[in-house]
Design an enzyme around this catalytic site. Structure first.
Site, PDB file in Angstrom:
ATOM      1  N   HIS A 181      -9.451 -66.236-105.643  1.00  0.00           N
ATOM      2  CA  HIS A 181      -9.043 -65.240-106.276  1.00  0.00           C
ATOM      3  C   HIS A 181     -10.135 -64.164-106.034  1.00  0.00           C
ATOM      4  CE1 HIS A 181     -12.071 -67.006-109.338  1.00  0.00           C
ATOM      5  NE2 HIS A 181     -12.285 -66.046-109.779  1.00  0.00           N
ATOM      6  N   ASP A 223      -7.641 -72.213-104.853  1.00  0.00           N
ATOM      7  CA  ASP A 223      -8.591 -70.835-105.110  1.00  0.00           C
ATOM      8  C   ASP A 223      -9.969 -71.186-104.223  1.00  0.00           C
ATOM      9  OD1 ASP A 223      -9.663 -68.946-106.357  1.00  0.00           O
ATOM     10  OD2 ASP A 223     -10.069 -70.094-108.037  1.00  0.00           O
ATOM     11  N   GLY A 262     -18.481 -63.105-113.037  1.00  0.00           N
ATOM     12  CA  GLY A 262     -19.305 -62.901-112.015  1.00  0.00           C
ATOM     13  C   GLY A 262     -19.655 -64.314-111.407  1.00  0.00           C
ATOM     14  N   SER A 307     -17.603 -66.683-110.600  1.00  0.00           N
ATOM     15  CA  SER A 307     -16.504 -67.144-109.487  1.00  0.00           C
ATOM     16  C   SER A 307     -17.126 -67.216-108.162  1.00  0.00           C
ATOM     17  CB  SER A 307     -15.561 -66.216-109.346  1.00  0.00           C
ATOM     18  OG  SER A 307     -14.703 -66.156-110.743  1.00  0.00           O
ATOM     19  N   SER A 337     -13.925 -71.732-110.040  1.00  0.00           N
ATOM     20  CA  SER A 337     -12.712 -71.162-110.146  1.00  0.00           C
ATOM     21  C   SER A 337     -12.508 -70.374-111.414  1.00  0.00           C
ATOM     22  CB  SER A 337     -11.476 -72.160-110.382  1.00  0.00           C
ATOM     23  OG  SER A 337     -10.177 -71.802-110.321  1.00  0.00           O
TER      24      SER A 337
END
Length: 360
Positions: free
Chosen positions: A206, A234, A314, A316, A331
């Site tokens: 993402h 992802d 952040g 991620s 994720s």
């Protein structure tokens, strides 16, 4: 309502798998009864040995097994089984047998029903071997009408499913390791990898769907997207375009780093650590595998690792690891690192396989 029962089946022991365990040096126990008749306790196993034993027993037992998890306190692999005969096979292989009601086929059928009849934004579900159920969680965005629909579906599935609520909101953590930024926001670098002899890094899909060119915390361009997969999966692959150093390690935010030498699959009960650019380093435990999370807007991701590790926007794409093993990419989830929460991770092994890359 489903009637609760214990299914009686005969265990089919595959000699080749057991022989392989003997060759690998796994200590076997002599067992004449299941856990219910107080069989001798298995020898302690490392998480690595437990993972290998779980994989072999899963192949040997087939449908007679109903999930596994690692008991970190006793350092034992626990194997869910459906009858006494299979329990004896498990104990002979050096694991702890636990007779349960629901087979993996029944749990899989429940997940299929949930996918067909209860695909609602703000929900997740995961097969939990410790409760022998599919655990469904609804976040605070699920409306009363949607919750009523979900509850009806769950009630119809009986003892195979448990419904929970969380005060947080499931969302991808876009805003492992060090900060990486672009015009779409900030994420975290997961792991440095090698593909075709060239340097790359992997992060959340993402993130790579939102950002195509990446810079470091100083504003220097470091890479551009090569591949991206989100939703469904992802994960994203970024090719380094600068000569910046790219060691195979994770920033521990205390002046040191953890070397990463390999990738490994997660095991329920395993202790893990997450590193990310917002909240830095936090520890926790793997609580489920093959989780499905509906982040809303059609963004549904399958096959995730569920944990009780906290994370925030952040983080991620950041690193989930256990010792020197890369395990996952951050994720999303709910909660934060003040009040706590749960976080889902994309398995690293699947990303590496898809990209044809290796840790390095």
């Amino acid at each position: 309502m489903k009637h609760r029962r214990i299914t009686k089946r005969r265990a089919a022991v595959a000699g080749a798998g057991i022989a392989a365990l003997v060759a690998a040096g796994v200590t076997f126990q002599t067992a004449n009864a299941s856990e219910t008749t107080k069989a001798p306790a298995p020898q302690p196993l490392s998480i690595t040995a437990a993972g290998k034993l779980a994989s072999t027993l899963g192949k040997d037992l087939g449908t007679d097994a109903a999930g596994t998890y690692y008991d970190a306190k006793t350092k034992q692999l626990v194997v869910n089984v459906l009858d006494e005969a299979t329990a004896k096979t498990v104990q002979a292989a050096g694991a702890k047998a636990r007779i349960v009601e629901n087979s993996l086929a029944e749990l899989k059928s429940a997940r299929t029903t949930l996918k067909q009849d209860a695909t609602i934004p703000g929900t997740s579900w995961v097969t939990d071997p410790q409760t022998n159920q599919v655990v469904v969680t609804a976040d605070r965005t699920v409306s009363k009408t949607e919750l009523a629909k979900l509850t009806k579906v769950v009630d119809g599935l009986g003892a195979t499913v448990e419904l929970q609520r969380t005060k947080g909101e499931f969302k991808p953590f876009i805003a492992g390791g060090d900060a990486i930024t672009g015009s779409g926001g900030r994420c975290s670098l997961g792991f440095n990898v090698v593909k075709g002899g060239q340097p790359y890094f992997i992060t959340a899909g993402h993130c790579t769907e939102a950002i195509s060119t990446w810079t470091d915390s100083s504003g220097n361009q470091i890479g551009t997207n090569e591949q991206s997969s989100f939703p469904g999966n992802d994960f994203g692959l970024v090719k380094y375009t600068s000569s910046v150093a790219h060691p195979s390690e994770v920033d521990l935010y205390n002046g040191s780093a953890q070397a990463i030498t390999k990738a490994a699959d997660a095991t329920v009960g395993q202790k893990v650590t997450r590193s990310g650019s917002t909240t830095q380093v936090h520890d926790g435990t793997v609580t489920g595998l093959d989780a499905t999370v509906n982040y809303g807007n059609g963004d549904i991701v399958n096959g995730l690792i569920q944990t009780d590790v906290c994370a925030e926007p952040g983080d991620s794409g950041g690193s989930l690891f256990s010792g020197d093993s890369a395990v996952g990419l951050t994720s999303g989830g709910s909660g934060d690192c003040t009040s706590g929460g749960e976080t889902f991770f994309q398995p690293v092994t699947e990303a590496l396989s898809t990209f044809g890359a290796q840790i390095g």
